[in-house]
Each structure stands twice: as structure tokens, then as C-alpha cells.
Design an enzyme around this catalytic site. Structure first.
Site, mmCIF file in Angstrom:
data_model
loop_
_atom_site.group_PDB
_atom_site.id
_atom_site.type_symbol
_atom_site.label_atom_id
_atom_site.label_comp_id
_atom_site.label_asym_id
_atom_site.label_seq_id
_atom_site.Cartn_x
_atom_site.Cartn_y
_atom_site.Cartn_z
ATOM 1 N N ASN A 150 34.824 1.130 34.905
ATOM 2 C CA ASN A 150 34.638 -0.256 34.479
ATOM 3 C C ASN A 150 33.151 -0.612 34.451
ATOM 4 O O ASN A 150 32.332 -0.009 35.143
ATOM 5 C CB ASN A 150 35.398 -1.201 35.412
ATOM 6 C CG ASN A 150 36.905 -1.008 35.282
ATOM 7 O OD1 ASN A 150 37.375 -0.516 34.259
ATOM 8 N ND2 ASN A 150 37.641 -1.368 36.314
ATOM 9 N N LEU A 151 32.871 -1.631 33.641
ATOM 10 C CA LEU A 151 31.475 -1.991 33.373
ATOM 11 C C LEU A 151 30.693 -2.403 34.626
ATOM 12 O O LEU A 151 29.629 -1.855 34.911
ATOM 13 C CB LEU A 151 31.473 -3.133 32.339
ATOM 14 C CG LEU A 151 30.109 -3.699 31.973
ATOM 15 C CD1 LEU A 151 29.222 -2.642 31.320
ATOM 16 C CD2 LEU A 151 30.274 -4.905 31.031
ATOM 17 N N LEU A 176 46.083 5.639 49.867
ATOM 18 C CA LEU A 176 44.619 5.761 49.932
ATOM 19 C C LEU A 176 44.063 6.751 48.902
ATOM 20 O O LEU A 176 42.987 7.308 49.107
ATOM 21 C CB LEU A 176 44.153 6.132 51.356
ATOM 22 C CG LEU A 176 44.564 5.160 52.466
ATOM 23 C CD1 LEU A 176 44.076 5.650 53.841
ATOM 24 C CD2 LEU A 176 43.995 3.752 52.223
ATOM 25 N N TYR A 198 48.277 4.634 30.264
ATOM 26 C CA TYR A 198 48.168 3.644 31.351
ATOM 27 C C TYR A 198 48.810 2.326 30.919
ATOM 28 O O TYR A 198 49.658 1.761 31.620
ATOM 29 C CB TYR A 198 46.692 3.412 31.726
ATOM 30 C CG TYR A 198 46.489 2.152 32.533
ATOM 31 C CD1 TYR A 198 46.866 2.093 33.868
ATOM 32 C CD2 TYR A 198 45.952 0.991 31.954
ATOM 33 C CE1 TYR A 198 46.720 0.921 34.606
ATOM 34 C CE2 TYR A 198 45.798 -0.178 32.683
ATOM 35 C CZ TYR A 198 46.177 -0.214 34.004
ATOM 36 O OH TYR A 198 46.031 -1.371 34.728
ATOM 37 N N LYS A 210 52.478 -0.036 32.036
ATOM 38 C CA LYS A 210 52.609 -1.471 32.377
ATOM 39 C C LYS A 210 53.720 -2.110 31.545
ATOM 40 O O LYS A 210 54.509 -2.905 32.054
ATOM 41 C CB LYS A 210 51.273 -2.198 32.161
ATOM 42 C CG LYS A 210 50.149 -1.727 33.078
ATOM 43 C CD LYS A 210 50.405 -2.099 34.526
ATOM 44 C CE LYS A 210 49.345 -1.566 35.461
ATOM 45 N NZ LYS A 210 49.714 -1.639 36.875
ATOM 46 N N PHE A 217 43.265 -10.105 33.306
ATOM 47 C CA PHE A 217 42.262 -9.754 32.311
ATOM 48 C C PHE A 217 41.233 -8.860 33.017
ATOM 49 O O PHE A 217 41.629 -7.844 33.561
ATOM 50 C CB PHE A 217 41.790 -11.020 31.577
ATOM 51 C CG PHE A 217 42.843 -11.401 30.559
ATOM 52 C CD1 PHE A 217 44.101 -11.862 30.979
ATOM 53 C CD2 PHE A 217 42.659 -11.190 29.210
ATOM 54 C CE1 PHE A 217 45.125 -12.116 30.068
ATOM 55 C CE2 PHE A 217 43.677 -11.446 28.288
ATOM 56 C CZ PHE A 217 44.900 -11.906 28.724
ATOM 57 N N SER A 234 48.888 -6.252 33.085
ATOM 58 C CA SER A 234 47.547 -6.221 32.515
ATOM 59 C C SER A 234 47.562 -6.790 31.105
ATOM 60 O O SER A 234 48.584 -6.705 30.393
ATOM 61 C CB SER A 234 47.087 -4.759 32.489
ATOM 62 O OG SER A 234 46.029 -4.587 31.571
HETATM 63 N N1 NAD Z 1 41.008 -3.560 38.034
HETATM 64 C C1 NAD Z 1 41.395 -3.947 36.837
HETATM 65 O O1 NAD Z 1 40.576 -4.137 35.946
HETATM 66 C C2 NAD Z 1 42.864 -4.174 36.542
HETATM 67 C C3 NAD Z 1 43.235 -4.864 35.374
HETATM 68 C C4 NAD Z 1 44.588 -5.070 35.098
HETATM 69 C C5 NAD Z 1 45.554 -4.582 35.971
HETATM 70 N N2 NAD Z 1 45.165 -3.896 37.097
HETATM 71 C C6 NAD Z 1 46.195 -3.395 37.995
HETATM 72 O O2 NAD Z 1 46.025 -3.973 39.277
HETATM 73 C C7 NAD Z 1 46.445 -3.073 40.301
HETATM 74 C C8 NAD Z 1 45.346 -2.896 41.316
HETATM 75 O O3 NAD Z 1 44.172 -2.437 40.654
HETATM 76 P P1 NAD Z 1 42.805 -2.178 41.426
HETATM 77 O O4 NAD Z 1 41.714 -2.431 40.460
HETATM 78 O O5 NAD Z 1 42.802 -2.876 42.714
HETATM 79 O O6 NAD Z 1 42.913 -0.602 41.622
HETATM 80 P P2 NAD Z 1 42.662 0.291 42.933
HETATM 81 O O7 NAD Z 1 42.710 1.705 42.485
HETATM 82 O O8 NAD Z 1 41.456 -0.179 43.645
HETATM 83 O O9 NAD Z 1 43.948 -0.060 43.809
HETATM 84 C C9 NAD Z 1 45.174 0.601 43.654
HETATM 85 C C10 NAD Z 1 45.636 1.012 45.034
HETATM 86 O O10 NAD Z 1 46.902 1.644 44.933
HETATM 87 C C11 NAD Z 1 46.892 2.827 45.730
HETATM 88 N N3 NAD Z 1 47.873 3.740 45.134
HETATM 89 C C12 NAD Z 1 47.841 4.327 43.909
HETATM 90 N N4 NAD Z 1 48.931 5.073 43.728
HETATM 91 C C13 NAD Z 1 49.689 4.956 44.845
HETATM 92 C C14 NAD Z 1 50.941 5.495 45.272
HETATM 93 N N5 NAD Z 1 51.624 6.336 44.493
HETATM 94 N N6 NAD Z 1 51.431 5.124 46.466
HETATM 95 C C15 NAD Z 1 50.751 4.293 47.283
HETATM 96 N N7 NAD Z 1 49.547 3.768 46.947
HETATM 97 C C16 NAD Z 1 49.035 4.101 45.744
HETATM 98 C C17 NAD Z 1 45.458 3.308 45.695
HETATM 99 O O11 NAD Z 1 45.120 4.117 46.799
HETATM 100 C C18 NAD Z 1 44.694 1.994 45.717
HETATM 101 O O12 NAD Z 1 44.451 1.562 47.035
HETATM 102 C C19 NAD Z 1 46.838 -1.793 39.576
HETATM 103 O O13 NAD Z 1 48.236 -1.828 39.359
HETATM 104 C C20 NAD Z 1 46.115 -1.905 38.249
HETATM 105 O O14 NAD Z 1 46.761 -1.187 37.229
HETATM 106 C C21 NAD Z 1 43.851 -3.693 37.409
#
Ligand code: NAD
Length: 341
Positions: free
Chosen positions: A199-200, A33, A149, A153, A178, A124
Site C-alpha cells: 500500500n501507498l 500472526l 483477493y 470478498k 475504502f 472492501s
Molecule cells: N488494509 C486495507 O487497505 C483493507 C481494505 C479493505 C479491506 N481490508 C480487509 O480488512 C481486514 C484486515 O486488514 P488489515 O489491513 O488489518 O490486514 P492485516 O494483514 O494487518 O490483518 C489481518 C490479520 O489476520 C491474520 N490472519 C490472516 N489469515 C489468518 C488465518 N487464516 N487465521 C487467523 N488469522 C489470520 C493476520 O495475521 C493479521 O493479523 C482483511 O480482511 C482485509 O482484507 C483491508
């Protein structure tokens, strides 16, 4: 099938958990969280009329993960948990490597210990780096991302490759997202970033709801159609459905061993100015903006070739730009303070 979803309380995770439950999967969410709220899980349960097993914990805590695998019969893991702010990752790179790389290593080790080999990783488009031309294809070599970051990945994708070479049972999928935007059409769950949005769309939505005075557009002199950056925006529900498609593919491909990567995007780039305009049209709101200097590491434009996901996974982004805008606004206007209403 019992699916462990790390980071399942987050933005993409919560929408995916909803789709998994609606598709008949049992779900265990493991999340510390740090960037999300338990309220998201409660709302998913209400929307689906199903229950989620939630365990609060960190993917770097080996003992807690071991306990989780011991007490739950996990068949597959969808691994979202990560820190994801590109700019912040340049300021605190060690935290990013520690969380995203060490966390993934610990998870993969515990999975191997419990003989669990189905693994879907949130990768990503950033893994294509600076030099591959758009549209990005899965066959292109991984690049050198411009941020720590992005490097995390690439590192996890490389680790998955090496694991698959050493463990003949490993079945990994790397989903290269994407730019997900939008929210579930109920307006009950959506993106709720802590602090200033990176993010935008969350920024645009917070300006529209009066939480922020104006939007900064980082650069209007890029070599693109209107000078602003272009990205491949896709609806978060399409992205969530992509995970169900990937899981189904794993189940249907009994012979599959190794790692496959799939781009999840629409195949079209849309500029920042076009997004603002689409948001204003869909919501009847005015978005004041200013032009700010370019941000380090921002590429002018990139978008996906999503043919592989279409052919192999039978997945395609279906929702329109207008859907993305209206659904963002439904969520933001009903929840001006996100889950802390
Ligand atoms: N949102 C984007 O634009 C995007 C694009 C490409 C890739 N991603 C990848 O998708 C995944 C989810 O992204 P999101 O946008 O939902 O982000 P988010 O921050 O909303 O979700 C990530 C979740 O992981 C939890 N978390 C983080 N570190 C943790 C840990 N050490 N242990 C347990 N829980 C942990 C956070 O509390 C959160 O609930 C991520 O890996 C992100 O890098 C996101």
C-alpha cells in the site's frame, strides 16, 4: 458483550480492539500472526489499561475454533482475518481462496454450531468491480473484481447472503472499507507490513524514514485530475470507530435479521501526487519518487458514497488528511522497524 475479533493483531484489527475496549466491550482476539505481531496486542493493552484474551490460531482450524467457542461466551464476531495482498493473490490464488473463503466458511459453521449469529465482515470497495461508476453505493450490484483477493470478498458476501436466507437468526454486516491509512495518535500502534509494502502510505513512510530509497508511482497517465490514481483514503481510527458503530447498531436493532452492507469511506478521492504532497507538508520530509508502468487491475479512481453509514450507523469519517499524515509519521518515526524495534 464479549466480542471475538479474528485477525485482531493486524493493522485494522488492533485499532478496532482498542476502540472496543475503550467502549466497554470484552474482547477475545484469535489470530495466527501470519501478518502481525503479538506486540500490537500488548501495546493496545497498555494504551487502554485493559486486558485482551489472546488465542493464537488459524480460522481454518475447526477444532481450535470449537474449543474457543466452548470456553468463551461469544456474543458477536468481527472477522478481519484474511490475506490481503492484491498482487500476491494473482500469483497464489489457491492460498487466498483457502485462507479467506474456506477460513470464513469454517468460522461461520462453528458460529452456527454455538448459536452465535452476530457477524461483522471486513469487506472492501473492491467488491464493486470495474464497471460501477463512483461514488459507489451499497445498492449497486456486486462486480467482478480484478483480483482473486477481491473475488474472495465477493464470495464471502454471497455466502453471508445465502446463510441469512437459510438461517432466520443470522445478523450480518458487511463493512466495505475504502483505503485506510494513518495510525493511533499515540504513535504506539500502526501499520507494520511484512516485506515490501503493497500500500501507498506504508511505502511513503518507509522512504521517509530511510528504509527504502524511493517510491514507485504506478502510472501518471490515468484520466484523473493529475494523471495518478485516486482513492478514498480514511483514517484507520475512523474506520475502527465504524466497527463500534456497527456493533452498536446490531445491539440496538433487535428485530434485524439478514445482511446489511455499509461503505466506510470519506466520500472524496485523493490522488497519489496529492498524498505525497500532503505527507511532505505534514512531516517536512522529502519523498523521492519515480514513475513506473501501471499495475494490472488498478482502477483510475473510485470513492465512496458514505451516506448510508452516516444515516443508519451515525458514523462519519472525522479526521483530516493532515491527521492521517502526521499520525502515520508519528508511528513510523517512533517505530522505524515496526513492532520489531
Ligand atoms: N488494509 C486495507 O487497505 C483493507 C481494505 C479493505 C479491506 N481490508 C480487509 O480488512 C481486514 C484486515 O486488514 P488489515 O489491513 O488489518 O490486514 P492485516 O494483514 O494487518 O490483518 C489481518 C490479520 O489476520 C491474520 N490472519 C490472516 N489469515 C489468518 C488465518 N487464516 N487465521 C487467523 N488469522 C489470520 C493476520 O495475521 C493479521 O493479523 C482483511 O480482511 C482485509 O482484507 C483491508
Amino acid at each position: 458483550m464479549n466480542v471475538l475479533v479474528t485477525g485482531g493483531a493486524g493493522y485494522i484489527g488492533s485499532h478496532t480492539v482498542l476502540c472496543l475496549l475503550n467502549s466497554g466491550y470484552d474482547v477475545v482476539v484469535y489470530d495466527n500472526l501470519c501478518n502481525s505481531s503479538y506486540e500490537a496486542i500488548k501495546r493496545v493493552e497498555k494504551l487502554t489499561a485493559k486486558t485482551v484474551k489472546f488465542v493464537e490460531g488459524d480460522i481454518r482450524e475447526r477444532l481450535a475454533l470449537t474449543e474457543l467457542f466452548k470456553t468463551n461466551n461469544i456474543d458477536a464476531v468481527i472477522h478481519f482475518a484474511a490475506l490481503k495482498a492484491v498482487g500476491e493473490s494473482a500469483q497464489i490464488p489457491l492460498d487466498y481462496y483457502q485462507n479467506n473463503v474456506h477460513g470464513s466458511l469454517t468460522l461461520l459453521e462453528v458460529m452456527a454450531e454455538f448459536d452465535v449469529h452476530n457477524f461483522i465482515f471486513s469487506s472492501s470497495a473492491t467488491v464493486y468491480g470495474e464497471h460501477n461508476p463512483s461514488p459507489y453505493l451499497e445498492t449497486m450490484p456486486l462486480g467482478r473484481p480484478t483480483s482473486p483477493y477481491g473475488t474472495t470478498k465477493v464470495m464471502v458476501e454471497n455466502i453471508m447472503d445465502d446463510v441469512s436466507k437459510s438461517n432466520e437468526k443470522f445478523r450480518g454486516i458487511s463493512l466495505r472499507y475504502f483505503n485506510p491509512i494513518g495510525a493511533h495518535e499515540s504513535g504506539q500502534i500502526g501499520e507494520d507490513p511484512k516485506g515490501i509494502p503493497n500500500n501507498l502510505l506504508p511505502f511513503v513512510a518507509q522512504v521517509a524514514v530511510g528504509k527504502r530509497a524511493k517510491l514507485s508511482i504506478f502510472g501518471d497517465d490515468y484520466p484523473t485530475t493529475d494523471g495518478s490514481c485516486e482513492r478514498d483514503y480514511l483514517h484507520v481510527m475512523d474506520l475502527a470507530e465504524g466497527h463500534v458503530a456497527a456493533l452498536t447498531w446490531l445491539q440496538d436493532s433487535a428485530q434485524f435479521r439478514g445482511v446489511e452492507a455499509f461503505n466506510l469511506g470519506t466520500g472524496t478521492g485523493t490522488s497519489v501526487f496529492k498524498i505525497i504532497n500532503a505527507f511532505e507538508v505534514a512531516t517536512n520530509k522529502n519523498i523521492p519518487f519515480e514513475i513506473s508502468p501501471r499495475r494490472d487491475g488498478d482502477l483510475p479512481a473510485f470513492w465512496a458514497n458514505a451516506d448510508k453509514a452516516k444515516t443508519a450507523l451515525n458514523w462519519q469519517a472525522k479526521r483530516s488528511l493532515e491527521d492521517m499524515m502526521t499520525d502515520t509519521w508519528r508511528w513510523q518515526s517512533a517505530n522505524p522497524n515496526g513492532y520489531n524495534n
